[in-house]
Design an enzyme around this catalytic site. Structure first.
Site, PDB file in Angstrom:
ATOM      1  N   SER A  87       0.863  -1.185   0.000  1.00 24.47           N
ATOM      2  CA  SER A  87       0.000   0.000   0.000  1.00 24.47           C
ATOM      3  C   SER A  87       0.890   1.223   0.000  1.00 24.47           C
ATOM      4  O   SER A  87       2.025   1.180   0.508  1.00 24.47           O
ATOM      5  CB  SER A  87      -0.887   0.003   1.251  1.00 24.47           C
ATOM      6  OG  SER A  87      -1.489   1.275   1.450  1.00 24.47           O
TER       7      SER A  87
ATOM      8  N   TYR B 200      -0.751  -0.885  10.687  1.00 20.18           N
ATOM      9  CA  TYR B 200      -1.019  -1.216   9.284  1.00 20.18           C
ATOM     10  C   TYR B 200       0.102  -0.699   8.388  1.00 20.18           C
ATOM     11  O   TYR B 200       0.617  -1.423   7.531  1.00 20.18           O
ATOM     12  CB  TYR B 200      -2.353  -0.613   8.854  1.00 20.18           C
ATOM     13  CG  TYR B 200      -2.658  -0.735   7.379  1.00 20.18           C
ATOM     14  CD1 TYR B 200      -3.144  -1.925   6.846  1.00 20.18           C
ATOM     15  CD2 TYR B 200      -2.439   0.333   6.512  1.00 20.18           C
ATOM     16  CE1 TYR B 200      -3.411  -2.050   5.496  1.00 20.18           C
ATOM     17  CE2 TYR B 200      -2.713   0.230   5.155  1.00 20.18           C
ATOM     18  CZ  TYR B 200      -3.201  -0.968   4.659  1.00 20.18           C
ATOM     19  OH  TYR B 200      -3.447  -1.087   3.315  1.00 20.18           O
TER      20      TYR B 200
END
Length: 274
Positions: free
Chosen positions: A142, A155
């Protein structure tokens, strides 16, 4: 029109989600047979039924190495081999207003899926590919793992680790003719952001900000990520490994200009001291 992935077998983890479904659909369009892996049994079976006989579902918790190995074995037994592995399964933590308020209770769960799950998938698929002439592995990271953002520190750390892991293992597996690459999507509307905010209005506002800072006008779609994955596993990228490909409309390159400069600026003049 030639189907680029004809006669190839692929596994896509997290297949029942937005990105996973789009990747699986793209692979099928290109002639591959696909094993759909997801922890959500009902959604996975429903997707397999929608996609037809060239897609099969295997319930898999990627945090469990035995289940990941069983997934690879299932692909080989069902379709006769494994040429492509896409480690896409991932979860997000709950967004907080400050790291000082983060209790870190999600650490084990997030890391076990986002990082260890990628490691398990890469290893199990890599072992088969090394003994079978090679293959291609794509790990989904990401832009949250490539550029600093507040709110979801665990995350972000897990996705940053996926990038570095992918580069390192690409060097290790190159001798077996296995390519390992990484994709960092950004601003793609999926359920992952909604699970992080647990607040529809907050999700809407964050997506509006993402759209506002993205240099390209068109917002990204899951299909954009699927096209990038298809490139990295196909024959057009046989000399590409250890690469991070961002699919984010230019966001990670820099925010778009908000205030435009004048179309022309009069040159400044200097007056010499008399």
């Amino acid at each position: 029109m030639t189907k680029e992935l004809s006669d190839r077998v692929a596994i896509v983890t997290g297949a029942a989600g937005g990105l996973g479904r789009a990747i699986s659909e793209k692979f099928l369009e290109e002639g591959a047979r696909v094993v759909l892996a997801d922890v959500n049994k009902d959604a996975g079976e429903s997707l397999a039924a929608d996609l037809g006989p060239q897609a099969r579902f295997q319930r898999t918790d990627v945090a469990d190495p035995q289940q990941v190995q069983a997934l690879v074995d299932f692909a080989v037994e069902t379709f006769g081999g494994l040429h492509i592995m896409v480690n896409n399964a991932g979860v997000s933590g709950t967004m907080t207003d400050s790291f000082l308020n983060e209790d870190l209770t999600d650490f084990q769960r997030i890391m076990s899926i986002n990082l260890l799950g990628v490691m398990h998938g890469t290893q199990a698929a890599g072992r088969h590919m090394a003994a079978s002439g090679g293959g291609a592995i794509v790990n989904i990271s990401s832009i949250g793992g490539t550029m600093a953002n507040p709110g979801v520190p665990i995350y972000a750390a897990s996705k940053a680790a996926v990038v570095h892991f992918s580069k390192g293992v690409a060097i290790d597996l190159a001798e077996h003719d296995i390519r390992v690459n990484c994709i960092a999507p950004g601003g793609i509307p999926t359920q992952l952001l909604s699970s992080a905010t647990a607040n529809p209005e907050m999700t809407k506002r964050i997506r509006a900000v993402m759209a506002a800072i993205q240099p390209m006008k068109r917002l990204g779609e899951a299909r954009d990520v699927a096209e990038a994955v298809a490139y990295l596993v196909g024959d057009r990228s046989l000399h590409v490994t250890g690469t991070l490909l961002t699919v984010d409309g230019g966001t990670s390159a820099g925010m778009k200009r908000v205030v435009k400069p004048p179309t022309s600026v009069a040159p400044e003049t200097e007056t010499a001291a008399s």
